[in-house]
Design a protein around this motif. Structure first.
Motif, PDB file in Angstrom:
ATOM      1  N   GLY A   1     -11.435 -23.477 -25.105  1.00  0.00           N
ATOM      2  CA  GLY A   1     -10.344 -22.523 -25.278  1.00  0.00           C
ATOM      3  C   GLY A   1      -9.192 -23.053 -26.107  1.00  0.00           C
ATOM      4  O   GLY A   1      -9.315 -24.065 -26.819  1.00  0.00           O
ATOM      5  N   VAL A   2      -8.058 -22.362 -25.987  1.00  0.00           N
ATOM      6  CA  VAL A   2      -6.868 -22.690 -26.781  1.00  0.00           C
ATOM      7  C   VAL A   2      -5.667 -22.801 -25.842  1.00  0.00           C
ATOM      8  O   VAL A   2      -5.412 -21.897 -25.039  1.00  0.00           O
ATOM      9  CB  VAL A   2      -6.596 -21.600 -27.840  1.00  0.00           C
ATOM     10  CG1 VAL A   2      -5.318 -21.916 -28.614  1.00  0.00           C
ATOM     11  CG2 VAL A   2      -7.777 -21.471 -28.792  1.00  0.00           C
ATOM     12  N   PHE A   3      -4.943 -23.924 -25.927  1.00  0.00           N
ATOM     13  CA  PHE A   3      -3.720 -24.092 -25.143  1.00  0.00           C
ATOM     14  C   PHE A   3      -2.534 -23.570 -25.953  1.00  0.00           C
ATOM     15  O   PHE A   3      -2.381 -23.911 -27.136  1.00  0.00           O
ATOM     16  CB  PHE A   3      -3.502 -25.562 -24.786  1.00  0.00           C
ATOM     17  CG  PHE A   3      -4.387 -26.049 -23.674  1.00  0.00           C
ATOM     18  CD1 PHE A   3      -4.065 -25.783 -22.359  1.00  0.00           C
ATOM     19  CD2 PHE A   3      -5.549 -26.748 -23.949  1.00  0.00           C
ATOM     20  CE1 PHE A   3      -4.881 -26.215 -21.327  1.00  0.00           C
ATOM     21  CE2 PHE A   3      -6.373 -27.198 -22.929  1.00  0.00           C
ATOM     22  CZ  PHE A   3      -6.040 -26.927 -21.610  1.00  0.00           C
TER      23      PHE A   3
ATOM     24  N   GLU B   1     -11.900 -15.280 -23.115  1.00  0.00           N
ATOM     25  CA  GLU B   1     -10.815 -14.318 -23.261  1.00  0.00           C
ATOM     26  C   GLU B   1     -10.276 -14.252 -24.684  1.00  0.00           C
ATOM     27  O   GLU B   1      -9.188 -13.738 -24.918  1.00  0.00           O
ATOM     28  CB  GLU B   1      -9.677 -14.652 -22.290  1.00  0.00           C
ATOM     29  CG  GLU B   1     -10.005 -14.402 -20.831  1.00  0.00           C
ATOM     30  CD  GLU B   1     -10.194 -12.930 -20.517  1.00  0.00           C
ATOM     31  OE1 GLU B   1      -9.612 -12.092 -21.224  1.00  0.00           O
ATOM     32  OE2 GLU B   1     -10.941 -12.615 -19.571  1.00  0.00           O
ATOM     33  N   ILE B   2     -11.052 -14.787 -25.615  1.00  0.00           N
ATOM     34  CA  ILE B   2     -10.597 -14.766 -27.012  1.00  0.00           C
ATOM     35  C   ILE B   2     -11.199 -13.578 -27.759  1.00  0.00           C
ATOM     36  O   ILE B   2     -10.503 -12.831 -28.439  1.00  0.00           O
ATOM     37  CB  ILE B   2     -10.944 -16.098 -27.705  1.00  0.00           C
ATOM     38  CG1 ILE B   2     -10.110 -17.223 -27.087  1.00  0.00           C
ATOM     39  CG2 ILE B   2     -10.682 -16.003 -29.204  1.00  0.00           C
ATOM     40  CD1 ILE B   2     -10.395 -18.582 -27.643  1.00  0.00           C
TER      41      ILE B   2
ATOM     42  N   LEU C   1      -4.330 -16.967 -19.858  1.00  0.00           N
ATOM     43  CA  LEU C   1      -3.957 -15.955 -20.843  1.00  0.00           C
ATOM     44  C   LEU C   1      -5.206 -15.311 -21.433  1.00  0.00           C
ATOM     45  O   LEU C   1      -6.297 -15.875 -21.385  1.00  0.00           O
ATOM     46  CB  LEU C   1      -3.126 -16.586 -21.964  1.00  0.00           C
ATOM     47  CG  LEU C   1      -1.822 -17.276 -21.561  1.00  0.00           C
ATOM     48  CD1 LEU C   1      -1.270 -18.065 -22.734  1.00  0.00           C
ATOM     49  CD2 LEU C   1      -0.805 -16.252 -21.079  1.00  0.00           C
ATOM     50  N   SER C   2      -5.021 -14.126 -22.008  1.00  0.00           N
ATOM     51  CA  SER C   2      -6.114 -13.436 -22.688  1.00  0.00           C
ATOM     52  C   SER C   2      -5.642 -12.981 -24.059  1.00  0.00           C
ATOM     53  O   SER C   2      -4.696 -12.191 -24.172  1.00  0.00           O
ATOM     54  CB  SER C   2      -6.587 -12.234 -21.875  1.00  0.00           C
ATOM     55  OG  SER C   2      -7.550 -11.481 -22.607  1.00  0.00           O
TER      56      SER C   2
ATOM     57  N   ARG D   1      -7.263  -9.191 -24.725  1.00  0.00           N
ATOM     58  CA  ARG D   1      -6.607  -8.074 -24.052  1.00  0.00           C
ATOM     59  C   ARG D   1      -5.302  -7.690 -24.744  1.00  0.00           C
ATOM     60  O   ARG D   1      -4.907  -6.530 -24.744  1.00  0.00           O
ATOM     61  CB  ARG D   1      -6.348  -8.419 -22.588  1.00  0.00           C
ATOM     62  CG  ARG D   1      -7.621  -8.662 -21.801  1.00  0.00           C
ATOM     63  CD  ARG D   1      -7.339  -8.804 -20.320  1.00  0.00           C
ATOM     64  NE  ARG D   1      -8.435  -9.486 -19.633  1.00  0.00           N
ATOM     65  CZ  ARG D   1      -8.503  -9.655 -18.328  1.00  0.00           C
ATOM     66  NH1 ARG D   1      -7.520  -9.212 -17.551  1.00  0.00           N
ATOM     67  NH2 ARG D   1      -9.527 -10.282 -17.772  1.00  0.00           N
ATOM     68  N   ALA D   2      -4.631  -8.694 -25.308  1.00  0.00           N
ATOM     69  CA  ALA D   2      -3.399  -8.401 -26.044  1.00  0.00           C
ATOM     70  C   ALA D   2      -3.696  -7.615 -27.321  1.00  0.00           C
ATOM     71  O   ALA D   2      -2.867  -6.823 -27.788  1.00  0.00           O
ATOM     72  CB  ALA D   2      -2.662  -9.693 -26.385  1.00  0.00           C
ATOM     73  N   GLN D   3      -4.893  -7.834 -27.868  1.00  0.00           N
ATOM     74  CA  GLN D   3      -5.281  -7.107 -29.078  1.00  0.00           C
ATOM     75  C   GLN D   3      -5.718  -5.680 -28.759  1.00  0.00           C
ATOM     76  O   GLN D   3      -5.704  -4.804 -29.622  1.00  0.00           O
ATOM     77  CB  GLN D   3      -6.429  -7.835 -29.791  1.00  0.00           C
ATOM     78  CG  GLN D   3      -6.174  -9.309 -30.067  1.00  0.00           C
ATOM     79  CD  GLN D   3      -4.912  -9.536 -30.858  1.00  0.00           C
ATOM     80  OE1 GLN D   3      -4.690  -8.891 -31.884  1.00  0.00           O
ATOM     81  NE2 GLN D   3      -4.071 -10.446 -30.397  1.00  0.00           N
TER      82      GLN D   3
END
Length: 536
Positions: free
Chosen positions: A287-289, A304-305, A340-341, A344-346
Motif C-alpha cells: 500500500g501507500v502511507f 483500497e487503491i 484510508l481508501s 472511495r474518494a474517487q
C-alpha cells in the motif's frame, strides 16, 4: 561658632584615625597595583596601606584600581608613613568558618584543583584553604587531566588548628545528588538536560550528575524529523521523564511527550467517511502511507487503491510528496492506526456508468483475464465486462488463449449494461462487419478460393479463406496429400450453408477440374460439365 564646629569635626576625625591599630579588620580601596610589590590601598587611615603579594588572596595583576577589599592591619609605621595589611588572614578566618558551617550542614563548597599528589589531589577552597581530595573520591581516572575551573565539593572531614586538615569529596556529593534526584522526581516530571552526544539511535543527556537516554522514537511524533536536526550537542533542553529506575540508576526521557499527541484527537478530527488530503510519504508493496499531519500517517491498503483487483506497480501511480485525497475507513488511536481508501474518494465508477456508456458504444479496454469461456476486459478502473467466447470472432473459437493474451488492448462493442449487478456484456467480433455476408454474396458452388490451413482434425482440415476471413472445412478424402498448418492452398467451393455458417471445399476436386480443363483443350471439347465433377 562655625570655627568651633569645624574644630570639633577635625578632632572627631583625629579620634577615628587614632583608632586604627594592628589586628583591626577594615575595608580598603585599591589605589595602586604592582605585580611584584603588591597593592597600595586606602584603608581610611592617615598612612598609605600596603599589601604584599603573599598576603593577597589572588594574583596582584587581577586587582583593579578602585576595587573594594577586606583586609586586616598588621602593623603601622608612623615614621615611614605606611601601614602593612593582609587580605589573606581575614579571608582565611572567614573561609575556615564557612568550612565548619559547610561540614556541619552538609552544604557543598566551591574550589579548584591545584595539583595532583600522592593518593589524590590538592584543592583550593575559597582561594585560601588547601584541602585534600582522595583519588577514590575524585571521580577521576589516574591518568586523567586535572579539571579546570571551579567545582563543587563536599567536606567529609575537618580539623581546625595549625595542623588541622580538610578532606573533600566529589563522589559523596554526586551520590547525594543522585539519591536526592530519585527521591524528588517521578515519571512525568519535566526537567532540564544538557545534550551530551547525538547518535542515529538516540541521544545521551546529562541531568546534573546523572546520564539520561533519549531514544530516537522519543524525539518527535513525526518520525520524519531527523534527530540531528532536533538536537545539538552542548545545548540545554527541557525533557519529560518517561522511565525512572533508582535501583539501576537509569533515566529515559522524551521530547515528544512535551508535544501534543496527534493521535489523542485523531478519532474526532478524522471521522470515518470523511475525505481528507495528505502527502504520499512512502510506497510499499502492500500500500501507500500518507502523512496527514506531523506524527500522524494513514495507510491506503493496496485493496483500497483501485476498484479492480489488478496487480500493478504502485510506484507508477504514486510518488513521494504527491498530494492525494482519500476517504477515512477506520481510526484506532490505541493501536495508532488509520486506514484510508483512495478508490472511495474517487467514487464508485458503477454509480454513474449509464451516463458514460450506452449499449452499442464502441469502447477500448485491456484484457485482465483469459478464461475458457471468454475474456474479462477492463474498460476503466473498476469497470470490467465479459466478452463471451461466442463474441470473440465471427469464426468458431475453441481456445481463447490461442488468440488473446492478458494486458492486450481491444476494441469492443457494448451489448448490454447491468449497473445494479455491476455487469457488462461485450463483443469483439461485432466491431467489424460479418464476413459471412460478403462470403455469401461472393462465393458460389464451384468458386475457386485461396485458403490457409489452420488446423488438422481427425476428419479433415479447418481452413481460413484468405479474402473473406471465414473458415471452411475440407474432408481428408478431398486432400490429395498430408498438409501442414500454415500451408497456403487453392480449393474449390463444393457447398455453402449460410444459415449454419459452413462452407465445404475440396483441393482434390479442384485439381481434377484443372486436369479436365487441360484435357479438354487438348481433345478439342467434351460434354462434361462442372456439375459432373461436383457430383463425384
Amino acid at each position: 561658632m562655625e570655627k568651633e564646629n569645624a574644630s570639633m569635626k577635625d578632632f572627631e576625625k583625629y579620634l577615628d584615625l587614632a583608632g586604627f591599630g594592628p589586628g583591626q579588620v577594615v575595608e580598603a580601596t585599591v589605589t595602586g597595583v604592582d605585580p611584584a610589590e603588591g597593592l597600595s590601598v586606602d584603608f581610611g587611615g592617615k598612612q598609605e596601606g600596603r599589601i604584599q603579594p603573599s598576603e593577597l588572596v589572588r594574583e596582584p595583576s587581577s586587582y583593579k584600581i578602585g576595587e573594594k577589599i577586606t583586609a586586616q592591619i598588621l602593623k603601622i609605621n608612623d615614621e615611614e608613613g605606611y601601614a602593612m595589611l593582609s587580605e589573606l588572614r581575614p579571608h582565611r578566618r572567614m573561609a575556615e568558618r564557612k568550612v565548619r558551617e559547610a561540614k556541619d550542614s552538609g552544604t557543598p563548597v566551591k574550589g579548584y584543583f591545584v595539583q595532583q599528589v600522592s593518593g589524590g589531589y590538592i584543592v583550593k577552597l575559597f582561594n585560601v584553604l588547601d584541602a585534600f581530595l582522595p583519588g577514590s573520591e575524585s571521580l577521576l581516572r589516574r591518568d586523567a587531566e586535572i579539571p579546570q575551573g571551579e567545582h563543587d565539593f563536599l567536606i567529609i572531614d575537618y580539623a581546625a588548628g595549625r595542623r588541622g586538615r580538610i578532606v573533600v569529596s566529589r563522589k559523596a556529593l554526586v551520590e547525594r545528588q543522585i539519591q536526592t534526584f530519585f527521591e524528588s522526581h517521578n515519571v512525568g516530571d519535566v526537567v532540564e538536560a544538557k545534550v551530551e552526544r547525538v547518535r542515529s539511535s538516540g541521544a545521551t543527556l546529562k541531568i546534573g550528575p546523572l546520564t539520561a537516554t533519549l531514544p530516537r522514537e522519543e524525539v518527535s511524533h513525526d518520525p520524519s524529523v531527523s534527530i540531528h536536526d532536533a538536537l545539538k550537542e552542548g545545548e540545554t533542553i527541557k525533557v519529560k521523564i518517561v522511565k525512572l529506575d533508582p535501583a539501576q540508576r537509569t533515566i529515559e526521557v522524551s521530547l515528544k511527550a512535551l508535544e501534543p499527541d496527534p493521535w489523542q484527537t485523531a478519532a474526532e478530527k478524522y471521522r470515518v467517511g470523511t475525505v481528507v488530503r495528505g502527502v504520499v510519504k512512502n510506497i510499499v508493496p502492500f500500500g501507500v502511507f500518507v502523512n496527514l499531519e506531523p506524527g500522524l500517517d494513514g495507510l491506503i491498503h493496496v485493496s483500497e487503491i483501485f476498484w479492480s483487483s489488478k496487480k500493478v506497480d504502485l510506484k507508477k501511480f504514486f510518488k513521494p510528496g504527491q498530494m492525494v485525497e482519500a476517504e477515512v475507513v477506520e481510526v484506532d488511536p490505541e493501536k495508532r492506526r488509520l486506514a484510508l481508501s483512495y478508490k472511495r474518494a474517487q467514487g464508485d465508477p458503477w454509480e454513474n456508468v449509464m451516463e458514460r456508456y450506452k449499449e452499442g458504444d464502441i469502447v477500448e479496454g485491456t484484457i485482465v483475464k483469459v478464461l475458457p469461456t471468454g475474456l474479462i476486459v477492463e474498460i476503466e478502473d473498476g469497470v470490467t465486462g465479459l466478452v463471451p467466447k461466442s463474441e470473440l470472432s465471427w469464426n468458431k473459437v475453441s481456445d481463447p488463449g490461442k488468440l488473446f493474451r492478458e494486458r492486450q488492448s481491444l476494441k469492443m462493442k457494448i451489448l448490454s449494461i447491468d449497473s445494479q449487478n455491476r455487469r457488462m456484456r461485450l463483443s469483439v467480433k461485432q466491431t467489424t462487419p460479418d464476413p459471412w455476408e460478403k462470403a455469401a454474396e461472393s462465393l458460389k458452388e464451384g468458386s475457386v478460393a485461396r485458403a490457409i490451413v489452420k488446423a488438422k482434425l481427425n476428419s479433415g482440415y479447418v481452413l481460413q479463406l484468405k479474402d473473406f476471413s471465414v473458415e471452411a472445412f475440407m474432408p481428408s478424402s478431398h486432400a490429395p496429400e498430408e498438409m501442414k498448418e500454415g500451408a497456403e492452398i487453392e480449393v474449390l467451393v463444393l457447398r455453402i450453408i449460410p444459415e449454419r455458417r459452413k462452407i465445404l471445399v475440396s483441393q482434390k476436386k479442384l485439381e481434377e477440374m484443372k486436369d479436365y480443363e487441360e484435357y479438354k483443350k487438348q481433345m478439342g471439347g467434351s460434354q462434361k460439365t462442372l456439375g459432373d465433377f461436383l457430383k463425384k
